[in-house]
Design an enzyme around this catalytic site. Structure first.
Site, PDB file in Angstrom:
ATOM      1  N   GLU A  27      -3.038  -2.460  -8.711  1.00 34.96           N
ATOM      2  CA  GLU A  27      -1.575  -2.551  -8.592  1.00 34.96           C
ATOM      3  C   GLU A  27      -1.159  -3.779  -7.787  1.00 34.96           C
ATOM      4  OE1 GLU A  27       0.665  -0.609  -5.618  1.00 34.96           O
ATOM      5  OE2 GLU A  27      -0.972   0.720  -5.019  1.00 34.96           O
ATOM      6  N   ASP A 140      12.689  13.387  -1.056  1.00 33.04           N
ATOM      7  CA  ASP A 140      11.870  12.178  -1.247  1.00 33.04           C
ATOM      8  C   ASP A 140      10.464  12.554  -1.699  1.00 33.04           C
ATOM      9  OD1 ASP A 140      10.675   9.733  -1.267  1.00 33.04           O
ATOM     10  OD2 ASP A 140      11.309   9.148   0.751  1.00 33.04           O
ATOM     11  N   LYS A 161      -1.474   9.248   2.635  1.00 30.04           N
ATOM     12  CA  LYS A 161      -1.252   8.941   4.048  1.00 30.04           C
ATOM     13  C   LYS A 161      -0.567  10.072   4.800  1.00 30.04           C
ATOM     14  CE  LYS A 161      -0.448   4.512   3.632  1.00 30.04           C
ATOM     15  NZ  LYS A 161       0.058   4.961   2.387  1.00 30.04           N
TER      16      LYS A 161
HETATM   17  N1  PSU Z   1       0.536   3.542   0.061  1.00 30.74           N
HETATM   18  C1  PSU Z   1      -0.110   2.524   0.686  1.00 30.74           C
HETATM   19  N2  PSU Z   1       0.168   1.259   0.356  1.00 30.74           N
HETATM   20  C2  PSU Z   1       1.066   0.973  -0.613  1.00 30.74           C
HETATM   21  C3  PSU Z   1       1.729   2.047  -1.280  1.00 30.74           C
HETATM   22  C4  PSU Z   1       1.432   3.308  -0.919  1.00 30.74           C
HETATM   23  O1  PSU Z   1      -0.926   2.762   1.543  1.00 30.74           O
HETATM   24  O2  PSU Z   1       1.284  -0.216  -0.883  1.00 30.74           O
HETATM   25  C5  PSU Z   1       2.678   1.742  -2.384  1.00 30.74           C
HETATM   26  C6  PSU Z   1       2.026   2.072  -3.740  1.00 30.74           C
HETATM   27  O3  PSU Z   1       2.400   1.072  -4.663  1.00 30.74           O
HETATM   28  C7  PSU Z   1       2.681   3.381  -4.104  1.00 30.74           C
HETATM   29  C8  PSU Z   1       4.050   3.197  -3.525  1.00 30.74           C
HETATM   30  O4  PSU Z   1       2.722   3.626  -5.490  1.00 30.74           O
HETATM   31  O5  PSU Z   1       3.835   2.555  -2.280  1.00 30.74           O
HETATM   32  C9  PSU Z   1       4.782   4.487  -3.350  1.00 30.74           C
HETATM   33  O6  PSU Z   1       6.088   4.210  -2.999  1.00 30.74           O
HETATM   34  P1  PSU Z   1       7.146   5.397  -2.943  1.00 30.74           P
HETATM   35  O7  PSU Z   1       6.709   6.245  -1.784  1.00 30.74           O
HETATM   36  O8  PSU Z   1       8.463   4.706  -2.716  1.00 30.74           O
HETATM   37  O9  PSU Z   1       7.067   6.090  -4.248  1.00 30.74           O
HETATM   38 MN    MN Z   2      10.398   7.788  -2.131  1.00 33.04          MN
END
Ligand code: PSU
Ligand code: MN
Length: 305
Positions: A27, A140, A161
């Site tokens: 990604e 969220d 995480k």
């Molecule tokens: N967790 C990490 N590093 C990241 C992300 C998540 O440790 O860069 C990024 C990934 O691309 C994941 C996104 O798909 O954050 C999720 O974002 P959201 O929580 O807004 O869906």
């Molecule tokens: Mn989100």
């Protein structure tokens, strides 16, 4: 006009597709929004090399000039690592970024969509998005989880995480029929630390057996992803109490500043990095590289079976 109209492969990935060689998707949100420059670009390059050394071809995915790009050049990795214009692109953002010709860094969800379109079954990242703490009021929940529910790609990660509610994340995945596999241990990994305190659904250590699991799931017509959680190596993990304390502080700051929507995860990652004086970044880099080894093995096993 179909999504396939928008896909463009690098020469390296096109050759691998033609030869039926193993390919591993990567990604780009982790590059543009997950790590600071220049460590982001450096890590992206090193991860690609680890995958090549493991016998597979890396396909870093991003949106550039109105195209879904599968496989990026050095200069394009650099652009994603440096450009303040790179947008964080999840499922809902794909049409906007493609239609407008803007620069897009794909999340786990968007990368899964693009990988599936390209016929790539294995995707390596750091951590998946999940159900955030307090989701019962904020709603969220990362779009990554909905994508895992429907798009047939295996996501090799270091778990989720502790900025997330890991228990609720696992419940959500169970509801949507997404298997969670642990490598090398019974429990689900927690990104900066090897043990989340929650059990994974299945422990499958050998790549050949992971490949057999995936092929069986998809042969049954059970569409959707699989989470393959690879714990951060003990020597490179953070201390659980420290990361808990810092996470709580970062979450409180995010709430106080009214951070919402897609800005939440990048904000928390950056704050945790600052509050740990960069030690969280070193752990983050180490775990992504470790996942690249596991992902290459899995792609090779899938191609061989
Ligand atoms: N967790 C990490 N590093 C990241 C992300 C998540 O440790 O860069 C990024 C990934 O691309 C994941 C996104 O798909 O954050 C999720 O974002 P959201 O929580 O807004 O869906
Ligand atoms: Mn989100």
């Amino acid at each position: 006009m179909t999504l396939h109209t928008f896909i463009e492969y690098s020469a390296e990935v096109a050759a691998a597709r033609a030869a039926g060689s193993p390919i591993v998707a990567l990604e780009s949100t982790i590059i543009s929004h997950g790590m600071p420059y220049p460590q982001n670009v450096q890590t992206a390059r090193e991860v690609e090399q680890i995958i090549r050394d493991g016998g597979a071809v890396p396909a870093t995915i991003a949106i550039l000039d109105g195209k879904i790009r599968i496989g990026l050049s050095e200069a394009e990795l650099e652009l994603l690592g440096q450009s303040p214009e790179a947008l964080k692109v999840s499922r809902r953002d794909l049409p906007y970024v493609l239609a407008s010709g803007k620069i897009g860094a794909t999340t786990v969800a968007a990368t899964m969509i693009c990988a599936a379109l390209a016929g790539i079954q294995v995707f390596v990242t750091g951590g998946i998005g999940g159900v955030h703490r307090g989701a019962e009021t904020s709603f969220d929940i990362s779009a990554d989880l909905q994508e895992l529910a429907q798009t047939s790609v295996a996501v090799v990660c270091a778990g989720a995480k502790s900025i997330l509610d890991i228990g609720l994340t696992l419940e959500y995945l169970e509801t949507h029929g997404v298997p969670v596999i642990a490598i090398g241990q019974d429990n689900f990994a927690a990104f900066y630390t090897p043990d989340s305190g929650f059990k994974a659904d299945f422990r499958i250590d050998a790549a050949a057996e992971q490949a057999r699991f995936l092929q069986t799931k998809w042969a049954l017509g059970l569409a959707g992803g699989v989470v393959i959680a690879n714990p951060v190596p003990a020597g490179q993990a953070m201390e659980r109490a420290e990361i808990e304390r810092i996470t709580a502080q970062a979450l409180a700051e995010a709430a106080a500043q009214g951070i919402a929507g897609k800005a939440v995860t990048p904000y928390l990652l950056a704050r945790i990095k600052a509050l740990t004086e960069g030690r969280s970044l070193a752990t983050n880099i180490a775990l992504v590289k470790h996942n690249a080894v596991a992902g290459a093995r899995l792609a090779v096993a899938l191609a061989a079976s």
